[in-house]
Design a protein around this motif. Sequence first.
Motif, PDB file in Angstrom:
ATOM      1  N   VAL A 132       6.392 -37.293  95.061  1.00  0.00           N
ATOM      2  CA  VAL A 132       6.558 -37.802  96.430  1.00  0.00           C
ATOM      3  C   VAL A 132       6.022 -36.808  97.450  1.00  0.00           C
ATOM      4  N   ASP A 133       6.123 -35.522  97.146  1.00  0.00           N
ATOM      5  CA  ASP A 133       5.684 -34.492  98.090  1.00  0.00           C
ATOM      6  C   ASP A 133       4.174 -34.482  98.278  1.00  0.00           C
ATOM      7  N   ILE A 134       3.420 -34.952  97.296  1.00  0.00           N
ATOM      8  CA  ILE A 134       1.963 -34.945  97.406  1.00  0.00           C
ATOM      9  C   ILE A 134       1.402 -36.337  97.682  1.00  0.00           C
ATOM     10  N   ALA A 135       2.270 -37.335  97.706  1.00  0.00           N
ATOM     11  CA  ALA A 135       1.831 -38.718  97.925  1.00  0.00           C
ATOM     12  C   ALA A 135       1.842 -39.058  99.414  1.00  0.00           C
ATOM     13  N   ASP A 136       0.888 -39.855  99.834  1.00  0.00           N
ATOM     14  CA  ASP A 136       0.809 -40.280 101.233  1.00  0.00           C
ATOM     15  C   ASP A 136       1.808 -41.386 101.541  1.00  0.00           C
TER      16      ASP A 136
END
Length: 376
Positions: free
Chosen positions: A150-154
């Motif tokens: 989730v931290d790297i997803a837009d």
Amino acid sequence: MPTIEPEEHKSLREAVAALGKRHGRDFNREQLWSEAAKLGYLGVNLPEEYGGGGGGIAELSIVLEELGAAGCPLLMMVVSPAICGTVIARFGTEAQKQEWLPALADGTRTMAFGITEPDAGSNSHRITTTAHRDGADWLLTGRKVFISGVDIADATLIVGRTEDSRTGRLKPCLFIVPRDVEGFTRRQMDMELQAAEKQFELTLDDVRLPAEALVGDEDAGLLQLFAGLNPERIMTAAFAIGMGRYALSQAITYARDRTVWNTPIGAHQAIAHPLAQAHIDLELARLMMQKAAHLYDAGDDVAAGEAANMAKYAAGEACVKAVDQAVHTLGGNGLTREFGLASLITAARVARIAPVSREMILNYVSHQTLGLPKSY
């Protein structure tokens, strides 16, 4: 369905294997993701008119398997192009396709997938994340756990439930939730599992979304959900098979080179036979995965559902056994960082547990395939 891979699939395997070999076990996720995207591998399953390769899950599973076999699997391939990209390609509006598919294909944007909840586990019918209308908008409230990257997803494609206006019953619906929208918070979960992608607990507190955040028809229910879950199971199988192949290759090399009493240990049947059995199990799992991918790409969702569950089950079991035997073959060396196998002991278990447990798959097969009565 074909029982032997066509030449284009063999060529794809060779090319991806070469990419994986260049990066190896100590790969940098961002660099590998970027290079795989530039070569067209990340979006190989997405429609050509939106920047993809025009292939299917069969091709995407080859990419993930070969990267895994080289020791550098990309977990977000299961999520971003396979689940989210497939759902948007099949059910999204033209605006959603234009916004997301080219970016998912070229790797410049990624999307996470949120379905698992603290009290629902593998039972998607017990999801409590709910959405209700507020004027032209939607308000989404609930919790999710074990959500990757989730931290790297837009954005995250969230599975919620809305009320059917005709029956009052809740039905699943899919919403695109931007990472920084108000009311959407995440907490990293403390995992023993070592992976480039982290796991998160999500909280949605009256997250306000515009009408266009809904993907597809709010009355489609399970149809749209399983359009993403079948590719998820197939790709999880690819992930597991690749991991098992990597572990097995390390063990084979060691068994050839390690000499005790002037004889390579691989000459002894106590070493050779378990490794041969592990190879057979991985090959059988791959055949079922290929069948599942073929059925899904052919549009047979019902048959693909059965085959995808079987493929995920077979691959999970084969992976665990291959990793266990590889570590055992190396003995104490199998637990050192030098050989890179010890961390796979934990990682291999994921293929048995996620995205659906092997027990739930056995429930599915006993009910849906064998016609036995349900126990719940």
